[in-house]
Structures are given as C-alpha cells and as structure tokens.
Design a protein around this motif. Structure first.
Motif, PDB file in Angstrom:
ATOM      1  N   ALA A  50       0.723  -1.130  -0.025  1.00  0.00           N
ATOM      2  CA  ALA A  50       0.046  -0.102  -0.063  1.00  0.00           C
ATOM      3  C   ALA A  50       0.745   1.064   0.008  1.00  0.00           C
ATOM      4  O   ALA A  50       1.986   1.317   0.454  1.00  0.00           O
ATOM      5  CB  ALA A  50      -1.091   0.160   1.026  1.00  0.00           C
ATOM      6  N   VAL A  51       0.307   2.303  -0.374  1.00  0.00           N
ATOM      7  CA  VAL A  51       0.939   3.477  -0.498  1.00  0.00           C
ATOM      8  C   VAL A  51      -0.222   4.767   0.220  1.00  0.00           C
ATOM      9  O   VAL A  51      -1.104   4.284   0.029  1.00  0.00           O
ATOM     10  CB  VAL A  51       1.401   4.453  -1.736  1.00  0.00           C
ATOM     11  CG1 VAL A  51       2.259   3.257  -2.568  1.00  0.00           C
ATOM     12  CG2 VAL A  51      -0.045   4.305  -2.780  1.00  0.00           C
ATOM     13  N   LEU A  52       0.510   5.717   1.012  1.00  0.00           N
ATOM     14  CA  LEU A  52      -0.302   6.666   1.470  1.00  0.00           C
ATOM     15  C   LEU A  52      -0.023   7.902   0.779  1.00  0.00           C
ATOM     16  O   LEU A  52       0.963   8.372   0.646  1.00  0.00           O
ATOM     17  CB  LEU A  52       0.165   6.872   3.035  1.00  0.00           C
ATOM     18  CG  LEU A  52      -0.503   7.619   3.879  1.00  0.00           C
ATOM     19  CD1 LEU A  52      -2.146   7.304   4.187  1.00  0.00           C
ATOM     20  CD2 LEU A  52      -0.274   7.778   5.358  1.00  0.00           C
ATOM     21  N   VAL A  53      -1.061   8.673   0.375  1.00  0.00           N
ATOM     22  CA  VAL A  53      -0.964   9.898  -0.469  1.00  0.00           C
ATOM     23  C   VAL A  53      -1.957  11.001   0.237  1.00  0.00           C
ATOM     24  O   VAL A  53      -2.492  10.630   1.044  1.00  0.00           O
ATOM     25  CB  VAL A  53      -1.078   9.698  -1.881  1.00  0.00           C
ATOM     26  CG1 VAL A  53      -0.366   8.565  -2.443  1.00  0.00           C
ATOM     27  CG2 VAL A  53      -2.629   9.440  -2.092  1.00  0.00           C
ATOM     28  N   GLY A  54      -1.422  12.168  -0.402  1.00  0.00           N
ATOM     29  CA  GLY A  54      -2.320  13.230   0.199  1.00  0.00           C
ATOM     30  C   GLY A  54      -1.225  14.537   0.263  1.00  0.00           C
ATOM     31  O   GLY A  54      -0.078  14.372  -0.026  1.00  0.00           O
ATOM     32  N   PRO A  55      -1.812  15.823   0.136  1.00  0.00           N
ATOM     33  CA  PRO A  55      -0.841  17.013  -0.058  1.00  0.00           C
ATOM     34  C   PRO A  55      -0.136  17.097   0.979  1.00  0.00           C
ATOM     35  O   PRO A  55      -0.266  16.509   2.248  1.00  0.00           O
ATOM     36  CB  PRO A  55      -2.228  17.950  -0.173  1.00  0.00           C
ATOM     37  CG  PRO A  55      -3.461  17.603  -0.575  1.00  0.00           C
ATOM     38  CD  PRO A  55      -3.485  16.154   0.041  1.00  0.00           C
ATOM     39  N   ASN A  56       0.989  18.113   1.013  1.00  0.00           N
ATOM     40  CA  ASN A  56       1.669  18.451   2.214  1.00  0.00           C
ATOM     41  C   ASN A  56       0.802  19.023   3.211  1.00  0.00           C
ATOM     42  O   ASN A  56       0.031  19.660   3.020  1.00  0.00           O
ATOM     43  CB  ASN A  56       2.673  19.345   1.606  1.00  0.00           C
ATOM     44  CG  ASN A  56       3.739  18.987   0.924  1.00  0.00           C
ATOM     45  OD1 ASN A  56       4.242  19.637  -0.058  1.00  0.00           O
ATOM     46  ND2 ASN A  56       4.334  17.840   1.162  1.00  0.00           N
ATOM     47  N   GLY A  57       1.299  18.273   4.461  1.00  0.00           N
ATOM     48  CA  GLY A  57       0.363  19.130   5.758  1.00  0.00           C
ATOM     49  C   GLY A  57      -1.085  18.208   5.976  1.00  0.00           C
ATOM     50  O   GLY A  57      -1.416  18.752   7.080  1.00  0.00           O
ATOM     51  N   THR A  58      -1.127  17.117   5.335  1.00  0.00           N
ATOM     52  CA  THR A  58      -2.538  16.476   5.689  1.00  0.00           C
ATOM     53  C   THR A  58      -2.212  15.421   6.961  1.00  0.00           C
ATOM     54  O   THR A  58      -3.013  14.864   7.463  1.00  0.00           O
ATOM     55  CB  THR A  58      -2.918  15.584   4.501  1.00  0.00           C
ATOM     56  OG1 THR A  58      -1.896  14.925   3.758  1.00  0.00           O
ATOM     57  CG2 THR A  58      -3.586  16.497   3.626  1.00  0.00           C
ATOM     58  N   GLY A  59      -0.705  14.996   6.986  1.00  0.00           N
ATOM     59  CA  GLY A  59      -0.367  14.249   8.339  1.00  0.00           C
ATOM     60  C   GLY A  59       0.109  12.818   7.967  1.00  0.00           C
ATOM     61  O   GLY A  59       0.054  11.959   8.544  1.00  0.00           O
TER      62      GLY A  59
END
Length: 514
Positions: free
Chosen positions: A32-41
């Motif tokens: 699995a990979v965990l993605v999201g914009p900078n600052g989402t934690g």
C-alpha cells in the motif's frame, strides 16, 4: 486477514486536527501507499502506526507478535561507530548463536566422554538454526542491499560521521530492509536515490512477501509499487483497492460526485433556511418552520471537496549579469583529500544547468565549495562581479519555536504583516501554518517556507540543492514552471530527471577520481 486496524482516530498537532475519526485496515502481504497533499499528516500517521505517537482518541491495533520496520531518516545514530557495526547489529542474535555454537564445540575437550554426544547435539541444533536463518549468506545479503542502494562495500569500514546526508539516509534504509520486518513503514524512501537505485528499490518492494505502507511524492515510483492506495483527505482515510492510476481516475470521479452532492445540499439548505425565515413568525406556519429547523439541525452536512492548493512560485531578477557567470580551472573539492576529478567548468549567462552524479559523489560539497562555505583543495574558481546569488540549501535547521512568519520577518523586517502572509500564502502556507513552530510542519511545508524566502532576494544566479525533496506533486509542478520562466542563471542539483530535464539546458555529471 487484517494485520492492522485503525479505528476512529483523532489527533491534533499544535492545535490543528489532522484526523477526524479516521479508520483504515491493512491486510497481510498488502502493498500500500499513503498519499495526500503536504500537511495532511502522512508522516505523523506513520508515527502513530509505529506507536511513536498516541492518538487523542480511537485506537491503532496490530496483529500480535508482528515486527514493524519504520524508516526514520532523521534517526539518531552513534556517529563514531562503523557502518558495518550499525548494519550487522541486525544480525546480532545470530552472531550470538554462532558464538554459543563455537563455545560448545570447544568445550568438548574439557568434558567427560559421556557428555560429548549431547554437546554435539546442542551445537548441531544451533548450526541448523543458523542455516535456516541464512546466517551464512549474510555477507551476500548485505552486499546486495549495499550495491542496490548505490554504495560500495568499502563503505562498511567508514565511520558514520564521515557519511554525507544522502549516504547516511541510504544506510538507515538499508538496515531497515535487512531486518525483514512483517510490515515496512517507509517515509519518503526515494529522497536520496538515483533513478537506477529507485528501480532497484521498486523491484525489492514488489518481490517483498510481507506488507508495507509507503509515503512518497515520486509519482512514477508510486505507480510501480502500489496495489492499494490510502488517501488522506479532509481528515479521513479513503481506501482505493487498485494501483495508483486507478486511484487517480477513481478520485476524480468521487470528487465530481462529492461536488455535485455538496452543491445540491447547499441549494436545499438555502431553500429551507429561506422558508424558515419567511414562516417562523407567522402563527399559521410557525410549526412547519420549527419542524424544518429541527430537520436542518439534524442533517449531516456534506463537506466540499478538498481542492488542490494553487502555488505562485516566482524568482524575479533585479539586474542581469555579463556573459561568463562562473568558471573553474582544475578545481579540487573535498575535506581532507579530493573526492572528484579536477573540475574545469564554464557556465554562461542565463544557462540552466543540472548538477548530477550518484548519491554521495559530492554534489552538495561542490555547491558549498563554489559558495565559499568549504575551502578548495586545489585549482580555482571565480564568479562574475555582477553575480547576485540566491541559494537553497538541501538541509536546513530552524531555531526551536520560530514560526514561518517570524522566519520571513527576520529576513525582511520592512515587510508588513500583510506582505508576509501574502508571500507565505503564495507558497501554500496558510495562517495556521504561518503561526506554528516551523519544526512542527511537514518536510514539504518547510521546503515551501524556505522557497518563499528566495522570492525577494532577486538573485540573478539561483542555486537550488535538491529542492523537490518532500514536495507534493502540485508544488513540484509549480516550482518547475517557475524555474522554466526564470530569466537568470540556474544551477540545480537534483536526482529527479523527470523534474530537471524540462528545465535545464544541459547536465554536468560529477565523477569520483579513478
């Protein structure tokens, strides 16, 4: 079978709530990979999974007796020990078994004959355990990891303190891969890897028989390794059972559906509020209005889709330079002895140059030498006298407690509060982030603050050392556009060819002495 269950976690960091009753599950062997914009934690979430942090509410539960391997590139290591001591520590229990086996074999001479068979049986049993644990392939295993990450075996004899930042990060990653954990939690593992070493890590992870969760902003890498994508958005974790391309397509569809549902609900809410306003004071319709008000209070509000931030990176000039901006003649760089072949280089006005070479070869050392941060060991270099250099360092430390607002204000004391907030806002730093300690921000957010500092330096020579480390996809694209538009001379250190190839006119590749 679920190897990890996260249930209804909430967590606040410096007053900001990162997760709002977020839940997710990871299954055995899942990649699995965990993605999201900078600052989402994302990095914080990995620390919660590794139990380095505790959620404010909710729970993080692992299947019992599972070994978790967490990549922390900022881990503190004893600088005086050798690399081999650090790496072989992984196999310490096996080396202890080997010592016990040898002790048993040596003890036979001093024991009565009737005990020999039993001692031999114990020693033989230990040897079988060592064989089953592939103890006798340790050197080969270490060599595979060392070479795969772009290092050579002689690094094993080097003290940790002699390693560059990139080499140190590789050694930390290498040790983690040697540990053969049941679950790998990898935070930005490609930051210091060249293209071919990223390819090696990709093959390693794809053949890994156990589970992993990877955080990375390197899209090509994510496309090659993801079988499941967890997206951190609006304080929730959404599971996409498919590869990274599936996630991009499916997310776009969900965003459109959410936008439509949000818009429809907002129209309904406004219509209902208008009805209540008109009818609440009329005796004949007040009960209907009160009923609608109660219904409106109970309705679950749909959140608007989280839109990507818009960045406005820009590097203006104050004045231009003459033709020959930088020249070097047989320049030798290093600390006690030269680490590169002598360099004779000429960089002209408005040229954009990528400095490349394998990790640890001395790219940052070269930059620090031509900036007079490190003395030369031989040869010489010179800048044109009209050069005004703006420099982005690969790594930067901040004073404890200093906020982005204070960081910018210290450099530009004549700026008004509005000027500073506008500057930070253009670089994706909102009011909440601007007033928090810089050390509590994500790596990507820290990078954006440091890039903001360059905006008003108006250098006609811009030197950037690995500026894309930690940046999310949107910020990286915005930075690329700004550098393409830049009208001065650019010297860019980067290991991401897909980033610099559209910006730079040519590469200067650094090599070790033969």
């Amino acid at each position: 079978m679920s190897i990890l269950e996260v249930e209804n976690i909430t967590f606040s960091y410096s007053g900001e709530e990162l997760y709002q009753k977020a839940s997710m599950r990871l299954f055995e062997g899942e990649h699995a990979v965990l993605v999201g914009p900078n600052g989402t934690g994302k990095s914080t979430f990995l620390k919660l999974l590794d139990k380095r942090l505790k959620p404010d509410n909710g729970s993080v539960s692992w299947m019992p007796n599972k070994k978790i391997g967490y990549l922390d590139q900022y881990a503190k290591i004893n600088p005086s020990i050798l690399v081999k001591t650090y790496l072989y520590d992984v196999f310490l229990p096996l080396f202890e078994k080997e010592k016990e086996m040898e002790r048993l074999y040596h003890s036979i001479a001093n024991e009565p004959e009737d005990k020999h068979e039993r001692i031999m049986h114990w020693a033989s049993d230990i040897q079988e355990q060592l064989i089953n644990s592939e103890f006798y392939q340790i050197k080969s295993l270490v060599g595979n990891i060392i070479h795969g990450l772009g290092l050579t075996m002689d690094i094993l004899e080097e003290p940790i303190k002699h390693l560059s930042g990139g080499m140190r990060a590789k050694i930390i990653l290498g040790k983690l891969l040697l540990e053969d954990a049941d679950i790998l939690l990898l935070d930005e593992p490609t930051n210091f890897l060249d293209v071919r070493h990223i390819e090696w890590l990709t093959k390693f992870l794809n053949s890994y028989q156990k589970a992993f969760i990877v955080v990375s902003h390197h899209e090509e890498f994510l496309m090659d390794i993801a079988q499941t994508v967890f997206a951190l958005e609006n304080g929730q974790i959404t599971r996409y059972k498919g590869d990274y391309l599936f996630y991009l397509t499916e997310r776009e569809l969900r965003m459109k559906q959410q936008e439509k549902a949000f818009s429809s609900q907002q129209k309904f809410i406004k219509k209902t509020e208008d009805f209540i306003k008109k009818n609440i004071v009329r005796a004949t319709t007040t009960k209907r209005a009160q009923s609608r008000r109660k219904m409106l209070q109970k309705i679950e509000r749909i959140k608007p889709p989280q839109k990507s931030k818009i960045y406005h990176f820009h590097f203006p000039l104050s004045r231009t330079t003459g033709k020959d901006v930088f020249t070097s003649y047989d320049l030798e760089i290093g600390y006690s002895e030269p680490i590169l072949e002598p360099l004779s280089i000429a960089i002209l006005k408005q040229e954009k140059v990528a400095i490349t070479g394998k990790n640890g070869v001395g790219k940052s050392t070269f930059i620090k030498t031509i900036l007079d941060i490190i003395p030369t060991l031989g040869g010489k270099f010179e800048w044109i006298d009209t050069a005004h250099i703006a420099y982005f360092e690969q790594e930067s430390k901040f004073e404890d407690g200093i906020t982005p607002f204070q960081y910018i204000h210290h450099q530009y004391q004549h700026f008004t509060k509005k000027d500073i907030m506008s500057l930070l806002g253009n670089h994706g730093i909102d009011y909440d982030m601007a007033t928090r300690s810089l050390n509590t921000l994500s790596g990507g957010e820290q990078t954006k603050v440091r890039l903001a500092l360059l905006r008003h330096q108006k250098g006609n020579v811009l030197i950037l050392d690995e500026p894309t480390n930690h940046l999310d996809v949107q910020a990286k694209e915005a930075l690329k556009d700004a550098l393409i538009s830049y009208e001065g001379t650019l010297i860019l250190v980067s290991h991401e060819k897909e980033f610099y190839q559209d910006i730079c006119d040519y590469e200067i590749t650094l090599y070790e002495p033969e």
